[in-house]
Design a protein around this motif. Sequence first.
Motif, PDB file in Angstrom:
ATOM      1  N   GLY B  75     -24.411 134.256  30.594  1.00 26.27           N
ATOM      2  CA  GLY B  75     -25.726 133.953  29.923  1.00 26.27           C
ATOM      3  C   GLY B  75     -26.638 133.437  31.025  1.00 26.27           C
ATOM      4  N   ILE B  76     -26.143 132.754  31.914  1.00 31.32           N
ATOM      5  CA  ILE B  76     -27.067 132.013  33.092  1.00 31.32           C
ATOM      6  C   ILE B  76     -27.763 133.217  33.671  1.00 31.32           C
ATOM      7  CG2 ILE B  76     -27.117 130.785  35.155  1.00 31.32           C
ATOM      8  CD1 ILE B  76     -25.031 128.915  34.177  1.00 31.32           C
ATOM      9  N   GLY B  77     -26.986 134.019  34.139  1.00 30.41           N
ATOM     10  CA  GLY B  77     -27.430 135.460  34.871  1.00 30.41           C
ATOM     11  C   GLY B  77     -28.423 135.957  34.011  1.00 30.41           C
ATOM     12  N   ALA B  78     -28.366 136.410  32.613  1.00 32.38           N
ATOM     13  CA  ALA B  78     -29.088 136.932  31.934  1.00 32.38           C
ATOM     14  C   ALA B  78     -30.470 136.026  31.671  1.00 32.38           C
ATOM     15  CB  ALA B  78     -28.445 137.392  30.552  1.00 32.38           C
ATOM     16  N   TYR B  79     -30.250 134.912  31.407  1.00 35.96           N
ATOM     17  CA  TYR B  79     -31.441 133.853  31.380  1.00 35.96           C
ATOM     18  C   TYR B  79     -32.189 133.801  32.474  1.00 35.96           C
ATOM     19  CZ  TYR B  79     -30.743 132.461  26.466  1.00 35.96           C
ATOM     20  OH  TYR B  79     -30.668 132.315  24.979  1.00 35.96           O
ATOM     21  N   GLY B  80     -31.472 133.688  33.533  1.00 30.33           N
ATOM     22  CA  GLY B  80     -32.343 133.822  34.967  1.00 30.33           C
ATOM     23  C   GLY B  80     -33.319 134.732  34.997  1.00 30.33           C
ATOM     24  N   VAL B  81     -32.825 136.095  34.884  1.00 25.70           N
ATOM     25  CA  VAL B  81     -33.735 136.971  34.923  1.00 25.70           C
ATOM     26  C   VAL B  81     -34.735 137.239  34.147  1.00 25.70           C
ATOM     27  CG1 VAL B  81     -33.904 139.744  35.116  1.00 25.70           C
ATOM     28  CG2 VAL B  81     -32.042 138.560  36.256  1.00 25.70           C
ATOM     29  N   ALA B  82     -34.379 136.908  32.763  1.00 28.70           N
ATOM     30  CA  ALA B  82     -35.182 136.910  31.693  1.00 28.70           C
ATOM     31  C   ALA B  82     -36.473 135.891  31.719  1.00 28.70           C
ATOM     32  CB  ALA B  82     -34.471 136.696  30.262  1.00 28.70           C
ATOM     33  N   ILE B  83     -35.942 134.679  32.037  1.00 25.97           N
ATOM     34  CA  ILE B  83     -36.966 133.656  32.197  1.00 25.97           C
ATOM     35  C   ILE B  83     -38.111 134.068  33.239  1.00 25.97           C
ATOM     36  CG2 ILE B  83     -37.373 131.113  32.548  1.00 25.97           C
ATOM     37  CD1 ILE B  83     -34.616 130.557  30.926  1.00 25.97           C
ATOM     38  N   ALA B  84     -37.418 134.192  34.450  1.00 30.19           N
ATOM     39  CA  ALA B  84     -38.152 134.626  35.641  1.00 30.19           C
ATOM     40  C   ALA B  84     -39.242 135.584  35.051  1.00 30.19           C
ATOM     41  CB  ALA B  84     -37.312 134.677  36.892  1.00 30.19           C
ATOM     42  N   CYS B  85     -38.903 136.755  34.697  1.00 33.87           N
ATOM     43  CA  CYS B  85     -39.723 137.939  34.369  1.00 33.87           C
ATOM     44  C   CYS B  85     -40.802 137.537  33.460  1.00 33.87           C
ATOM     45  CB  CYS B  85     -38.845 139.287  34.084  1.00 33.87           C
ATOM     46  SG  CYS B  85     -38.145 140.232  35.298  1.00 33.87           S
ATOM     47  N   ALA B  86     -40.462 136.633  32.159  1.00 33.65           N
ATOM     48  CA  ALA B  86     -41.169 136.327  31.496  1.00 33.65           C
ATOM     49  C   ALA B  86     -42.338 135.380  31.971  1.00 33.65           C
ATOM     50  CB  ALA B  86     -40.497 135.826  30.218  1.00 33.65           C
ATOM     51  N   ARG B  87     -41.905 134.398  32.643  1.00 33.30           N
ATOM     52  CA  ARG B  87     -43.016 133.559  33.266  1.00 33.30           C
ATOM     53  C   ARG B  87     -43.827 134.040  34.230  1.00 33.30           C
ATOM     54  NH1 ARG B  87     -42.683 127.969  31.240  1.00 33.30           N
ATOM     55  NH2 ARG B  87     -41.917 128.410  29.059  1.00 33.30           N
ATOM     56  N   LEU B  88     -43.219 134.620  35.338  1.00 31.69           N
ATOM     57  CA  LEU B  88     -43.573 135.118  36.424  1.00 31.69           C
ATOM     58  C   LEU B  88     -44.264 136.411  36.698  1.00 31.69           C
ATOM     59  CD1 LEU B  88     -41.067 133.246  39.069  1.00 31.69           C
ATOM     60  CD2 LEU B  88     -43.051 132.471  38.180  1.00 31.69           C
ATOM     61  N   GLY B  89     -44.136 137.148  35.520  1.00 32.51           N
ATOM     62  CA  GLY B  89     -44.719 138.332  35.625  1.00 32.51           C
ATOM     63  C   GLY B  89     -43.653 139.359  35.824  1.00 32.51           C
ATOM     64  N   PRO B  90     -43.789 140.828  35.665  1.00 35.12           N
ATOM     65  CA  PRO B  90     -42.816 141.718  35.739  1.00 35.12           C
ATOM     66  C   PRO B  90     -42.970 142.074  37.438  1.00 35.12           C
ATOM     67  CG  PRO B  90     -44.626 142.607  34.593  1.00 35.12           C
ATOM     68  CD  PRO B  90     -44.952 141.301  34.742  1.00 35.12           C
ATOM     69  N   THR B  91     -42.315 141.443  38.173  1.00 35.12           N
ATOM     70  CA  THR B  91     -42.476 141.804  39.581  1.00 35.12           C
ATOM     71  C   THR B  91     -41.017 141.659  40.280  1.00 35.12           C
ATOM     72  OG1 THR B  91     -42.628 139.680  40.245  1.00 35.12           O
ATOM     73  CG2 THR B  91     -44.807 141.101  40.256  1.00 35.12           C
ATOM     74  N   SER B  93     -40.122 140.524  43.030  1.00 38.19           N
ATOM     75  CA  SER B  93     -39.663 139.151  43.344  1.00 38.19           C
ATOM     76  C   SER B  93     -39.453 138.203  42.507  1.00 38.19           C
ATOM     77  CB  SER B  93     -40.969 138.485  44.369  1.00 38.19           C
ATOM     78  OG  SER B  93     -42.075 138.543  43.308  1.00 38.19           O
ATOM     79  N   SER B  94     -39.864 138.245  41.104  1.00 36.35           N
ATOM     80  CA  SER B  94     -39.427 137.347  40.228  1.00 36.35           C
ATOM     81  C   SER B  94     -37.962 137.666  39.657  1.00 36.35           C
ATOM     82  CB  SER B  94     -40.413 137.412  38.857  1.00 36.35           C
ATOM     83  OG  SER B  94     -40.548 138.724  38.227  1.00 36.35           O
ATOM     84  N   ILE B  95     -37.833 139.053  39.819  1.00 36.09           N
ATOM     85  CA  ILE B  95     -36.196 139.075  39.302  1.00 36.09           C
ATOM     86  C   ILE B  95     -35.481 138.572  40.633  1.00 36.09           C
ATOM     87  CG2 ILE B  95     -34.552 140.959  39.299  1.00 36.09           C
ATOM     88  CD1 ILE B  95     -36.291 142.871  38.129  1.00 36.09           C
ATOM     89  N   GLY B  96     -35.846 138.521  41.744  1.00 36.51           N
ATOM     90  CA  GLY B  96     -35.278 138.016  42.829  1.00 36.51           C
ATOM     91  C   GLY B  96     -34.951 136.475  42.771  1.00 36.51           C
ATOM     92  N   ILE B  97     -36.349 135.819  42.431  1.00 38.97           N
ATOM     93  CA  ILE B  97     -36.097 134.430  42.192  1.00 38.97           C
ATOM     94  C   ILE B  97     -35.295 133.856  41.093  1.00 38.97           C
ATOM     95  CG2 ILE B  97     -37.661 132.324  41.530  1.00 38.97           C
ATOM     96  CD1 ILE B  97     -39.935 133.778  42.917  1.00 38.97           C
ATOM     97  N   GLY B  98     -35.419 134.699  39.654  1.00 36.81           N
ATOM     98  CA  GLY B  98     -34.581 134.388  38.678  1.00 36.81           C
ATOM     99  C   GLY B  98     -33.046 134.509  39.199  1.00 36.81           C
ATOM    100  N   LEU B  99     -32.642 135.591  39.828  1.00 36.73           N
ATOM    101  CA  LEU B  99     -31.264 135.817  40.308  1.00 36.73           C
ATOM    102  C   LEU B  99     -30.758 134.727  41.185  1.00 36.73           C
ATOM    103  CD1 LEU B  99     -28.965 137.628  39.778  1.00 36.73           C
ATOM    104  CD2 LEU B  99     -29.886 139.051  41.853  1.00 36.73           C
ATOM    105  N   VAL B 100     -31.512 134.272  41.997  1.00 40.87           N
ATOM    106  CA  VAL B 100     -31.152 133.367  43.067  1.00 40.87           C
ATOM    107  C   VAL B 100     -30.885 132.043  42.493  1.00 40.87           C
ATOM    108  CG1 VAL B 100     -31.839 131.980  45.094  1.00 40.87           C
ATOM    109  CG2 VAL B 100     -32.132 134.543  45.114  1.00 40.87           C
ATOM    110  N   LEU B 101     -32.029 131.529  41.638  1.00 42.79           N
ATOM    111  CA  LEU B 101     -31.908 130.238  40.756  1.00 42.79           C
ATOM    112  C   LEU B 101     -30.502 130.462  39.876  1.00 42.79           C
ATOM    113  CD1 LEU B 101     -35.546 129.461  39.893  1.00 42.79           C
ATOM    114  CD2 LEU B 101     -33.975 128.510  41.754  1.00 42.79           C
ATOM    115  N   ALA B 102     -30.515 131.511  39.188  1.00 44.16           N
ATOM    116  CA  ALA B 102     -29.107 131.711  38.480  1.00 44.16           C
ATOM    117  C   ALA B 102     -27.879 131.506  39.052  1.00 44.16           C
ATOM    118  CB  ALA B 102     -29.256 132.931  37.488  1.00 44.16           C
ATOM    119  N   LEU B 103     -27.820 132.325  40.274  1.00 41.48           N
ATOM    120  CA  LEU B 103     -26.798 132.053  41.062  1.00 41.48           C
ATOM    121  C   LEU B 103     -26.429 130.459  41.699  1.00 41.48           C
ATOM    122  CD1 LEU B 103     -26.994 135.172  43.292  1.00 41.48           C
ATOM    123  CD2 LEU B 103     -25.169 134.754  41.434  1.00 41.48           C
ATOM    124  N   LEU B 104     -27.487 129.958  41.806  1.00 41.90           N
ATOM    125  CA  LEU B 104     -27.349 128.528  42.165  1.00 41.90           C
ATOM    126  C   LEU B 104     -26.888 127.577  41.214  1.00 41.90           C
ATOM    127  CD1 LEU B 104     -30.375 127.892  44.674  1.00 41.90           C
ATOM    128  CD2 LEU B 104     -27.974 127.811  45.131  1.00 41.90           C
TER     129      LEU B 104
END
Lengths: 347, 354
Positions: B75-91, B93-104
């Motif tokens: 769920g953390i992984g899924a939420y990471g990508v979902a939240i980043a894409c919803a907040r930062l727009g569909p790019t 880099s936002s997938i990347g940011i979400g993924l890295v934060l979720a991994l951390l």
Amino acid sequence: MSAPSAQSASPATTGNSDASVAASRPDWLPLLLAPAMALLALPFVGSLPTWVTLTAAGLAMGMIIFIIASGLTLIFGLMDVLNFGHGVFIAAGAYIAVSVLGLLGDWTSASSLGLNIAAIALAAALAMAGTGLLGYVFERMLVRRVYGQHLMQILITMGGMVVGEELIKMIWGPQMIALELPPSLRGALILGEAAIEKYRLLAVVVGLAVFVFLLLVLNRTKLGLLIRAGVQDREMVESLGYRIRRLFVGVFVAGSALAGLGGVMWGLYQQGVVPQMGARVNVLIFIVIIIGGLGSTWGCFLGAMLVGLLANYTGFLLPKVALFSNILLMAAILLWRPRGLYPVTDR
Amino acid sequence: MIARLFSHDLPRNRWLTLLLVLIVAGLALTPFLIPGSKALNVAAKILIFIVLVASYDLLLGYTGIVSFAHTMFFGIGAYGVAIACARLGPTWSSIGIGLVLALLLSLVLSLLIGLFSLRVRAIFYAMITLAVASAFQTLASQLSELTGGEDGLNFKLPELLSPAFQLLEEPILNASIDGRLITYYLVFFSSMLLFLAMLRIVNSPFGRVLQAIRENDFRAEAIGYRTVVFRTLSNVLAALFATLAGALLAIWLRYNGPDASLSFEIMIDILLIVVIGGMGTMYGAVIGTTLFTLAQSYLQDLMALGAGATSNWPWLSALLSPDRWLLWLGVLFVLSVYFFPTGVVGKLRSRKTS
């Protein structure tokens, strides 16, 4: 009532005389936790009547949790079997009560207290008989073959839980069924300005009865002696000529029956039953027995009280935090005593 | 070359090899072989669950730890990508940011849980993870500002992956080459890569230590391995792979919510799949997931037929009702724990030697 050390805080006598001398003193400190928590909550709650209401509600909730968890902790303490399927017995007990109370429509709708209590007592008795039987089958078919193998136990009992839940859905349907309190148990008693719900009083009475009964059986009877001895050293009891297997079955059945009783009480407390209730309550009772120390009756009782009280205080003061009060409590207790309040032997 | 790719841990059975080849080929060609979005969804779910289940196998099958918090990391992984894409727009880099934060976050959480409770016995860990996972689920539905609460989050993906994107005008073999197809192959190749990486890990010297701990932790400790460290590392690795699987899920669904990635039902599914497929084999994840997901998607139709045919006997009909398919899987689970604890894969492998 004897001090907690009598049956639960006794050390695993591993030859360290210092340790056993130190630990043979009654360990009163955890006992003070519940009153301390209640007193600490008083200034925050502010008004005394509200505090009395909350405390009574907390104790009642704690008692119900204790009834459910006591069966699990007994089974774990003696048999070293952690039954992840315990929740199924809770749900089964509640569902049997739904059916019985449904059949006893005349008794439950009557406004006489006696008839109402009799209906609940009958429902509870049948639920206990039913879950006891279920426990016997469960032990025979699933648990018996995996004694001593923890990994297998977790997997097997989890599988039993899945199957049990599906069977409940098959028999009673997957929807929530409302379980209403009989008329004379609805509403609240007014003591001064504090309101105490009648059903919660009943829960406290039943819970205390179970607790005292358990303590008496464990501390004052031969059977209890054997069970306690079995908790401490299974092989020794066996070598003295007692059939530990038979004892195991008995304890498993008794623990399952207690879960059934707890299920009835919990169902009435929540005023409804769903097939998933077992899995939900499972989380709660695991937290309770982790707090109490795996296998300890006193610890289980204390843990249940703490969880019940804290849930009610935080529910009143900080409703958002209340959702996590259990896990925070568990973390705090484990930081203080990493193996729970009263760890049994050195499992 | 092939042996190296599979870390010298080949299927070691003709039938197993055949099955695996069939599954992988089937998954690779699904968009071209079977038309319709249902088949593609089922195939993508199989791919994602292969990674999720294999990461759980790393923990349960190879290290002998039962955790109930695996869906939390998913769920953390899924939420990471979902939240980043919803907040930062569909790019991207936002997938990347979400993924890295979720991994951390997964790293920190799994490390904490591991250090907190892996010192004690297996049972303790199982119970604590159950409690933590349920608290996390409550937390996710409570933080509705961030996570969308019970409704979950819908979000858009970068243009290349969005369904409206057309790479080629002409469809090839009836499949239109659009963003959906590209996403599918992204999921496909990521899953294969992650699976091979896990296969590499369990067949490394580190993986051998994990198996030693599973077989006899006392002895492993006596030989000089600090079991707590290895257990915690295995826990962290499994959590990270589960997080990656969760990110793939979010990318595929373009949605995430508590029921999609966090629910306890998924946890039970994972447990069933690992055991039925074969604990401690990795390939069991592939076989188990495929069987399970196909059963989930298509067996229910079959059971509905059975229930209809037996409608004269209400009891039998109730047993065969499509809603009760988990009952049969539960029974199969219990039977397989007893009679073939190494699952389908173990059974197939042992046939060769006997």
